[in-house]
Design a protein around this motif. Structure first.
Motif, short mmCIF file in Angstrom:
data_model
loop_
_atom_site.label_atom_id
_atom_site.label_comp_id
_atom_site.label_asym_id
_atom_site.label_seq_id
_atom_site.Cartn_x
_atom_site.Cartn_y
_atom_site.Cartn_z
N ALA A 13 0.84 -1.21 0.00
CA ALA A 13 0.00 0.00 0.00
C ALA A 13 0.86 1.25 0.00
O ALA A 13 0.62 2.19 -0.78
CB ALA A 13 -0.94 0.00 1.20
N LEU A 14 1.88 1.29 0.84
CA LEU A 14 2.76 2.45 0.90
C LEU A 14 3.50 2.63 -0.42
O LEU A 14 3.59 3.74 -0.94
CB LEU A 14 3.75 2.29 2.06
N GLU A 15 4.01 1.53 -0.99
CA GLU A 15 4.68 1.60 -2.28
C GLU A 15 3.72 2.07 -3.37
O GLU A 15 4.08 2.89 -4.22
CB GLU A 15 5.25 0.23 -2.65
N ALA A 16 2.49 1.57 -3.35
CA ALA A 16 1.51 1.92 -4.38
C ALA A 16 1.17 3.41 -4.33
O ALA A 16 1.14 4.08 -5.37
CB ALA A 16 0.25 1.08 -4.20
N PHE A 17 0.92 3.94 -3.15
CA PHE A 17 0.57 5.35 -3.03
C PHE A 17 1.75 6.24 -3.44
O PHE A 17 1.56 7.24 -4.13
CB PHE A 17 0.12 5.67 -1.60
N ASP A 18 2.97 5.87 -3.04
CA ASP A 18 4.14 6.64 -3.43
C ASP A 18 4.36 6.57 -4.94
O ASP A 18 4.63 7.59 -5.58
CB ASP A 18 5.38 6.12 -2.68
N THR A 19 4.22 5.39 -5.50
CA THR A 19 4.44 5.19 -6.94
C THR A 19 3.45 5.99 -7.77
O THR A 19 3.83 6.63 -8.75
CB THR A 19 4.34 3.69 -7.29
N ALA A 62 1.10 17.90 -6.41
CA ALA A 62 0.36 16.95 -5.56
C ALA A 62 1.31 15.93 -4.95
O ALA A 62 2.19 15.39 -5.62
CB ALA A 62 -0.72 16.25 -6.37
N ARG A 63 1.11 15.67 -3.65
CA ARG A 63 1.94 14.72 -2.92
C ARG A 63 1.10 13.96 -1.91
O ARG A 63 0.13 14.48 -1.37
CB ARG A 63 3.06 15.42 -2.15
N TYR A 64 1.54 12.73 -1.63
CA TYR A 64 0.93 11.93 -0.57
C TYR A 64 1.98 11.68 0.50
O TYR A 64 3.12 11.32 0.20
CB TYR A 64 0.44 10.58 -1.10
N ALA A 78 -4.95 3.40 5.85
CA ALA A 78 -3.85 4.35 5.80
C ALA A 78 -4.35 5.73 6.20
O ALA A 78 -5.34 6.21 5.65
CB ALA A 78 -3.26 4.40 4.39
N HIS A 79 -3.68 6.35 7.15
CA HIS A 79 -3.97 7.73 7.54
C HIS A 79 -2.92 8.60 6.87
O HIS A 79 -1.72 8.45 7.14
CB HIS A 79 -3.90 7.87 9.06
N GLY A 80 -3.35 9.47 5.95
CA GLY A 80 -2.38 10.24 5.20
C GLY A 80 -2.85 11.63 4.84
O GLY A 80 -3.98 12.02 5.13
N ARG A 81 -1.96 12.36 4.19
CA ARG A 81 -2.24 13.72 3.75
C ARG A 81 -1.97 13.82 2.25
O ARG A 81 -0.92 13.43 1.76
CB ARG A 81 -1.33 14.71 4.47
N PHE A 82 -2.96 14.37 1.53
CA PHE A 82 -2.83 14.70 0.12
C PHE A 82 -2.70 16.22 0.02
O PHE A 82 -3.67 16.93 0.28
CB PHE A 82 -4.05 14.22 -0.68
N SER A 83 -1.51 16.70 -0.30
CA SER A 83 -1.28 18.15 -0.37
C SER A 83 -0.96 18.55 -1.81
O SER A 83 -0.69 17.70 -2.65
CB SER A 83 -0.13 18.54 0.56
N ILE A 97 -8.28 -0.09 2.23
CA ILE A 97 -7.89 -0.83 1.04
C ILE A 97 -8.05 -2.31 1.30
O ILE A 97 -7.57 -2.83 2.31
CB ILE A 97 -6.42 -0.54 0.68
N ARG A 98 -8.71 -3.00 0.36
CA ARG A 98 -8.78 -4.46 0.42
C ARG A 98 -7.80 -5.01 -0.60
O ARG A 98 -7.74 -4.55 -1.73
CB ARG A 98 -10.19 -4.96 0.11
N PHE A 99 -7.05 -6.01 -0.18
CA PHE A 99 -6.07 -6.65 -1.05
C PHE A 99 -6.58 -7.99 -1.55
O PHE A 99 -7.30 -8.70 -0.84
CB PHE A 99 -4.75 -6.88 -0.29
#
Length: 133
Positions: A13-19, A62-64, A78-83, A97-99
């Protein structure tokens, strides 16, 4: 069907959002999101293409950022910020997210504009240790 652990799902999930959101590497992101991805968000068109097209339309700024991930079974929150998304305030998100087969298969979100210190009734930031600049 490949079985993954909650820890593996968090890493993917972290890799996917960053990618997708930070690197904008759509070819790499396609390997992380299921071909049959289901999108429950009210502001994103259906499927993987709906999500990818939304990201393509975002400003280059845009960044996550992720603050916390928890996982159980095939689910990650995931608790995150979209700026830098072209809105007056960043969005603070809880993404569920369901895998399936090691890929992001289904998604729900809860979004809220990030409060400034003056707007925060609690006096605490919504993300991390500091209020937005």
């Amino acid at each position: 069907m490949a079985k993954t652990t909650p820890e593996q799902n968090k890493a993917v999930a972290l890799e996917a959002f960053d990618t997708l959101f930070n690197k904008r590497d759509y070819a790499a992101a396609e390997r992380l999101w299921s071909d049959h991805y289901i999108q429950h968000s009210a502001h994103i068109a259906p499927g993987r293409d709906g999500l990818f097209n939304l990201v393509r339309a975002l400003p280059d700024t845009a960044r996550y950022e992720n603050h916390l991930m928890v996982a159980e079974g095939d689910y990650v929150i995931a608790h995150g910020r979209f700026s830098g998304i072209g809105r007056p305030a960043a969005w603070i998100a809880a993404d569920v997210i369901r895998f399936e087969d090691g890929k992001l298969a289904e998604h729900w979100d809860v979004l809220q504009d990030e409060a400034t210190q003056a707007e925060s009734a609690s006096g605490l930031p919504m993300f991390g240790e500091r209020f937005p600049a």
